[in-house]
Design a protein around this motif. Structure first.
Motif, PDB file in Angstrom:
ATOM      1  N   GLU A  97     -31.565  -2.513   8.367  1.00 14.19           N
ATOM      2  CA  GLU A  97     -30.286  -1.842   8.611  1.00 14.19           C
ATOM      3  C   GLU A  97     -29.248  -2.788   9.203  1.00 14.19           C
ATOM      4  O   GLU A  97     -28.069  -2.734   8.862  1.00 14.19           O
TER       5      GLU A  97
ATOM      6  N   ARG B 235     -28.463   9.022  19.499  1.00 12.90           N
ATOM      7  CA  ARG B 235     -28.003   8.197  18.375  1.00 12.90           C
ATOM      8  C   ARG B 235     -27.712   6.762  18.783  1.00 12.90           C
ATOM      9  O   ARG B 235     -27.524   5.902  17.938  1.00 12.90           O
TER      10      ARG B 235
ATOM     11  N   LYS C  35     -23.165   5.044  18.211  1.00 17.32           N
ATOM     12  CA  LYS C  35     -22.721   5.814  17.049  1.00 17.32           C
ATOM     13  C   LYS C  35     -21.863   6.948  17.567  1.00 17.32           C
ATOM     14  O   LYS C  35     -22.293   7.732  18.402  1.00 17.32           O
TER      15      LYS C  35
ATOM     16  N   THR D 123     -20.269  12.725  12.612  1.00 17.46           N
ATOM     17  CA  THR D 123     -21.128  12.214  11.542  1.00 17.46           C
ATOM     18  C   THR D 123     -21.834  10.923  11.910  1.00 17.46           C
ATOM     19  O   THR D 123     -22.796  10.542  11.256  1.00 17.46           O
TER      20      THR D 123
ATOM     21  N   LYS E 182     -20.516   8.011  11.589  1.00 19.57           N
ATOM     22  CA  LYS E 182     -20.075   6.927  10.700  1.00 19.57           C
ATOM     23  C   LYS E 182     -19.324   5.846  11.463  1.00 19.57           C
ATOM     24  O   LYS E 182     -19.362   4.690  11.074  1.00 19.57           O
ATOM     25  N   LYS E 183     -18.646   6.238  12.525  1.00 18.24           N
ATOM     26  CA  LYS E 183     -17.948   5.262  13.352  1.00 18.24           C
ATOM     27  C   LYS E 183     -18.963   4.678  14.323  1.00 18.24           C
ATOM     28  O   LYS E 183     -19.601   5.403  15.087  1.00 18.24           O
TER      29      LYS E 183
END
Length: 127
Positions: A22, A41, A56, A60, A62-63
């Motif tokens: 990742e 997270r 995180k 979501t 995503k940022k």
């Protein structure tokens, strides 16, 4: 660590091999992940040369904020374990050139000593 511990914020370990895939785009050429922990997270990633604090954000996730701290920049650190009534443990890391520490809250005390040991090992090896 089960799902309940993760939801409560207890630090659980992450398989370095899975995480390396990742994080491959941001790791240096010879950089390897030694040990990693996850709190809900957020992630604490100890590589052979730096500490990565991955935050995180948003609904979501995503940022993502990647805070990279070279071990040689860490001047001191403190870990405050959770008590009976205060369930939060805290990690504070002071880096050279900054007056205030970087602070992270860990709910529960399951792996706070493992995080402290990983940080001590890395910082002392960088001296």
């Amino acid at each position: 660590m089960g799902l309940l511990s993760g939801l409560l914020g207890n630090a659980s370990t992450i398989d370095p091999a899975e995480l390396a895939e990742e994080l491959e785009p941001i790791l240096a050429a010879e950089e390897t992940i030694e040990v990693a922990f996850k709190v809900i997270r957020d992630q604490f990633v100890f590589t052979n040369s730096r500490l990565l604090l991955i935050d995180k954000q948003g609904l979501t996730g995503k940022k993502v904020e990647y805070l990279s701290i070279p071990y040689k920049s860490i001047t001191r650190f403190a870990v405050e374990t959770a008590g009976h009534f205060d369930l939060d443990a805290e990690l504070k890391v002071w880096v050279s050139g900054a007056a205030e520490p970087i602070e992270k809250t860990l709910r529960g005390a399951d792996n706070v000593t493992a995080i402290q040991k990983a940080l001590a090992t890395a910082v002392l090896a960088a001296q």
